[in-house]
Structures are given as C-alpha cells and as structure tokens.
Write an enzyme that holds these catalytic residues in place. Structure first.
Site, short mmCIF file in Angstrom:
data_model
loop_
_atom_site.label_atom_id
_atom_site.label_comp_id
_atom_site.label_asym_id
_atom_site.label_seq_id
_atom_site.Cartn_x
_atom_site.Cartn_y
_atom_site.Cartn_z
N ASP A 15 -5.59 -4.06 12.31
CA ASP A 15 -4.50 -3.21 11.82
C ASP A 15 -3.24 -3.36 12.68
O ASP A 15 -3.34 -3.54 13.89
CB ASP A 15 -4.99 -1.75 11.83
CG ASP A 15 -4.08 -0.84 11.04
OD1 ASP A 15 -3.23 -1.34 10.27
OD2 ASP A 15 -4.20 0.39 11.19
N SER A 60 -8.11 -5.03 1.93
CA SER A 60 -8.92 -3.95 1.35
C SER A 60 -8.64 -3.83 -0.14
O SER A 60 -7.62 -4.31 -0.64
CB SER A 60 -8.60 -2.63 2.05
OG SER A 60 -7.34 -2.16 1.64
N ASN A 63 -5.35 -2.49 -0.66
CA ASN A 63 -4.20 -3.36 -0.35
C ASN A 63 -3.57 -3.97 -1.59
O ASN A 63 -2.42 -4.42 -1.56
CB ASN A 63 -4.58 -4.48 0.63
CG ASN A 63 -4.76 -4.01 2.06
OD1 ASN A 63 -5.47 -4.64 2.85
ND2 ASN A 63 -4.13 -2.89 2.42
C1 FPP Z 1 -3.17 -4.78 8.55
O1 FPP Z 1 -1.87 -4.64 9.03
C2 FPP Z 1 -3.44 -6.13 8.18
C3 FPP Z 1 -3.61 -6.61 6.91
C4 FPP Z 1 -3.56 -5.79 5.70
C5 FPP Z 1 -3.84 -8.03 6.68
C6 FPP Z 1 -4.79 -8.63 7.65
C7 FPP Z 1 -4.71 -10.10 7.56
C8 FPP Z 1 -4.62 -10.91 8.62
C9 FPP Z 1 -4.59 -10.49 10.01
C10 FPP Z 1 -4.62 -12.34 8.40
C11 FPP Z 1 -6.01 -12.83 8.66
C12 FPP Z 1 -6.49 -13.42 7.44
C13 FPP Z 1 -7.78 -13.78 7.20
C14 FPP Z 1 -8.11 -14.53 5.97
C15 FPP Z 1 -8.89 -13.47 8.10
P1 FPP Z 1 -0.86 -3.75 8.22
O2 FPP Z 1 -0.08 -4.61 7.32
O3 FPP Z 1 -1.62 -2.66 7.53
O4 FPP Z 1 0.03 -3.20 9.38
P2 FPP Z 1 0.75 -1.80 9.44
O5 FPP Z 1 -0.32 -0.75 9.41
O6 FPP Z 1 1.45 -1.86 10.73
O7 FPP Z 1 1.67 -1.72 8.27
#
Ligand code: FPP
Length: 228
Positions: A15, A60, A63
């Site tokens: 996250d 998720s 998402n």
């Molecule tokens: C959460 O940060 C992250 C995600 C929704 C995407 C996670 C994906 C990656 C780290 C790339 C890795 C990919 C694979 C295929 C393993 P957020 O966007 O919710 O951050 P925020 O809470 O600060 O907005």
C-alpha cells in the site's frame, strides 16, 4: 537469524504507491512503477532467504472502481512487468500462482499472465502468489459455490481451504502492510486466522530489504500460541 524462525509464508499488502508519488509531485502511475521495482526486489530477497511462499496483493476487486486511466496503466504495468520478469523467475526456479477473478481481465492481459503462470508451473523453488482482482469475501463465496456444486451437504474447514484460490498453499505466517494503514482490506480473510500482522510506516515503494528485515525481526520476537 536461524532458518527455523523464518516464516514459511509471507503475505504483503503493498500500500502507498499513490501517496509516494503525490509526495514527489509525480503521477500516481509513477508510484506504481516504482512499486513494481520494489515488488521485484522483495521477490528476490525472499527467494534468496529461502522463504517458501510469498503472496502479494496487487489488485483488489475494489480497485476496478479507480479512475479508468489508472486501472489501464496498472493492467499494462502488471502484465508487461510480469512478462518481462518471467525469465528471471524461471532462472530462480520460482513458481507463479495467480489468485483472484482473473477472468475479469481483458483477454490480452489475461493471456500474458496465464502464460507466465503456465510457463513457471513446474518450478520447485519459492511459490509466488499474486492476488489480482482479488477479494477475501469473493474468494469464500467462490469456495462455497464450488462445494455446493460438488453436492456437499456438510462441509469441514479442510473442505473450505481446499476450495479457495489458495488451495494447496499453507496459511500465511506473517502479513505485512505498508503505508501506516491498519486495515485488513478483504485480504486472505480465511487464511489469516492465526497470522501475525506487521505494519510498516513506509510507503510500498520505499519498502526495501532493511524494512523487510525489521518485519522479520519483529516476527521472530513474537511467540505464536495459536490460542493455547
Ligand atoms: C496500492 O497503492 C497499490 C496498488 C493498488 C497497486 C499495487 C501494484 C504494484 C505495487 C505493482 C506490482 C505489480 C504486480 C503484478 C505484483 P495505492 O495506489 O492504493 O496507494 P495510495 O493508498 O497511496 O493511494
């Protein structure tokens, strides 16, 4: 640290990509890009350490409700990233398992991801589980429907475990969440019954080997009693 104290299965809620980018006045997708690099680094560190199972929460079920541009960028990044990284996973003898409602992905992404999973299926080193279009409640509903289709009238805990996306994967010992949020967010609801939780303050792109080691150190200091 001795191997005996290492968790067999680590699961991570990655996250904070968005906030990492915002802090640097960069677009959210730049955070995801850096987050992917951190993911690769974490896979390699865990595989080198001899961790047997690593599960990451990449996308998720909720998402899908994000802004369309961000969803498309994530799809591209994840499918291209995994495709590009597959030869390295092969060299490291890592098996890939996709957990979630992958059928919701557009065909080209689904094919790329399933192709990597099939290619790596016979590997015998670390198992890397990537949760995509995943939700814990959705997974339980999926398992219950499978059991109903099998005509089961009385079900056991073992039946449920064996019909989840994670069938055959042991429950996680340690669940890490980054970015200073203290929520489960529908992640591995059934499987986390006896897991230890560790919350890191750093955003996911900044979760390096030192941060992972801190989580492992905290884990080894805890005494797991399983209700005894
Ligand atoms: C959460 O940060 C992250 C995600 C929704 C995407 C996670 C994906 C990656 C780290 C790339 C890795 C990919 C694979 C295929 C393993 P957020 O966007 O919710 O951050 P925020 O809470 O600060 O907005």
């Amino acid at each position: 640290m001795s191997d005996i104290t290492l968790p067999k299965h680590i699961a991570i809620i990655m996250d904070g990509n968005g906030r990492w980018a915002k802090k640097r006045l960069m677009p959210r997708t730049a955070g995801h890009k850096k987050g992917f690099d951190t993911f690769v680094n974490t896979v390699e560190t865990c595989s080198d350490m001899g961790i047997e199972y690593l599960t990451v929460y990449a996308f998720s079920a909720e998402n899908w409700n994000r802004e369309q541009g961000e969803v498309s960028a994530l799809m591209e990044l994840m499918s291209r990233g995994i495709t590009k990284y597959t030869p390295d996973l092969m060299r490291r003898n890592i098996r890939l398992k996709l957990l979630g409602d992958i059928d919701r992905f557009a065909e080209k992404y689904r094919n790329a991801l399933r192709g990597a999973e099939d290619y790596l299926a016979a590997n015998t080193g670390m198992t890397l589980c990537i949760c995509l279009s995943y939700g814990g409640r959705q997974e339980l509903v999926y398992a219950f429907n499978r059991l109903a289709q099998q005509g089961k009238t009385e079900i056991t805990a073992e039946d449920i475990s064996a019909n989840l996306y994670t069938a055959g994967v042991p429950d996680p010992d340690l669940i890490i969440r980054t970015s200073g949020e203290y929520r489960i967010s529908n992640f591995l609801l059934w499987q986390s019954a006896y897991a230890e939780y560790y919350f890191a303050d750093v955003f996911w792109p900044d979760f390096d080997e030192k941060e992972l080691q801190k989580a492992l150190d905290a884990y080894t200091k805890r005494e797991r009693r399983y209700g005894r």
